[in-house]
Write a protein that holds these residues in place. Structure first.
Motif, short mmCIF file in Angstrom:
data_model
loop_
_atom_site.label_atom_id
_atom_site.label_comp_id
_atom_site.label_asym_id
_atom_site.label_seq_id
_atom_site.Cartn_x
_atom_site.Cartn_y
_atom_site.Cartn_z
N TRP A 47 -15.83 -62.84 167.66
CA TRP A 47 -15.19 -64.00 168.25
C TRP A 47 -16.14 -64.73 169.19
O TRP A 47 -16.85 -64.09 169.98
N VAL A 48 -16.14 -66.03 169.12
CA VAL A 48 -17.03 -66.85 169.93
C VAL A 48 -16.25 -67.63 170.98
O VAL A 48 -16.54 -67.56 172.17
N ALA A 49 -15.27 -68.39 170.53
CA ALA A 49 -14.51 -69.23 171.45
C ALA A 49 -13.26 -69.72 170.74
O ALA A 49 -13.20 -69.76 169.52
N ASP A 50 -12.27 -70.10 171.52
CA ASP A 50 -11.11 -70.75 170.96
C ASP A 50 -10.50 -71.71 171.96
O ASP A 50 -10.78 -71.64 173.16
N ILE A 51 -9.69 -72.58 171.45
CA ILE A 51 -9.05 -73.60 172.28
C ILE A 51 -7.61 -73.76 171.83
O ILE A 51 -7.31 -73.83 170.63
N SER A 52 -6.72 -73.79 172.78
CA SER A 52 -5.30 -73.89 172.48
C SER A 52 -4.89 -75.34 172.27
O SER A 52 -5.68 -76.28 172.48
N ARG A 53 -3.66 -75.52 171.88
CA ARG A 53 -3.14 -76.86 171.67
C ARG A 53 -3.18 -77.68 172.95
O ARG A 53 -3.39 -78.90 172.92
N SER A 54 -2.97 -77.01 174.08
CA SER A 54 -2.98 -77.68 175.36
C SER A 54 -4.38 -77.95 175.90
O SER A 54 -4.53 -78.63 176.91
N GLY A 55 -5.39 -77.40 175.24
CA GLY A 55 -6.75 -77.64 175.66
C GLY A 55 -7.39 -76.52 176.45
O GLY A 55 -8.51 -76.69 176.94
N ARG A 56 -6.72 -75.41 176.60
CA ARG A 56 -7.31 -74.28 177.31
C ARG A 56 -8.36 -73.62 176.43
O ARG A 56 -8.10 -73.31 175.27
N VAL A 57 -9.52 -73.39 177.01
CA VAL A 57 -10.66 -72.87 176.27
C VAL A 57 -11.07 -71.52 176.83
O VAL A 57 -11.09 -71.32 178.05
N GLU A 58 -11.39 -70.61 175.94
CA GLU A 58 -11.93 -69.32 176.31
C GLU A 58 -13.19 -69.06 175.51
O GLU A 58 -13.30 -69.44 174.34
N TYR A 59 -14.16 -68.41 176.16
CA TYR A 59 -15.43 -68.12 175.54
C TYR A 59 -15.76 -66.65 175.63
O TYR A 59 -15.36 -65.96 176.57
N SER A 60 -16.50 -66.18 174.66
CA SER A 60 -17.02 -64.83 174.75
C SER A 60 -18.13 -64.80 175.79
O SER A 60 -18.76 -65.82 176.10
N ASP A 61 -18.37 -63.62 176.33
CA ASP A 61 -19.42 -63.48 177.33
C ASP A 61 -20.79 -63.86 176.77
O ASP A 61 -21.66 -64.33 177.50
#
Length: 121
Positions: A47-61
């Motif tokens: 997993w690298v990154a994802d973004i929700s419908r609301s725009g919240r983004v998470e990234y791998s370290d």
């Protein structure tokens, strides 16, 4: 099924930048999550990154601070801007599209065909 089409990828020198794009289309009017995975030779997808419908983004370290993910929910597109690329970023990158059916908790995952990113030293 939701067709997932990727663009971008190729060869870039270490320290350079590259942008990957993902476009999803199909019968679903709403996509809950869009993200990116990558797969190194002989390994499982990471997993690298994802973004929700609301725009919240998470990234791998591994990519935090170097990669940036954006999304246009109206167009069902997501772009991954990759900066300060390293040879260890070399992998096949896959776009991931997630649709959640809240009423029954069903999750559907759709994948692009993958695009090769090669970072030379």
């Amino acid at each position: 099924q939701v067709p997932v089409v990727e663009s971008g990828g190729g060869l870039v020198q270490a320290g350079g930048s590259m942008r990957l794009s993902c476009a999803a289309s199909g019968t679903f009017s709403s996509i809950d999550l869009m993200g990116w995975f990558r797969q190194f030779p002989g390994n499982q997808r990471e997993w690298v990154a994802d973004i929700s419908r609301s725009g919240r983004v998470e990234y791998s370290d591994a990519v935090k601070g170097r990669f940036s993910l954006s999304r246009d929910s109206a167009k069902n597109t997501a772009d991954l801007q990759m900066n300060s690329l390293k040879p260890e970023d070399t992998a096949v990158y896959y776009c991931n599209v997630v649709v959640l059916i809240l009423v029954n908790g069903t999750r559907y995952d759709y994948w692009g065909q993958g695009t090769q990113v090669t970072v030379s030293s």
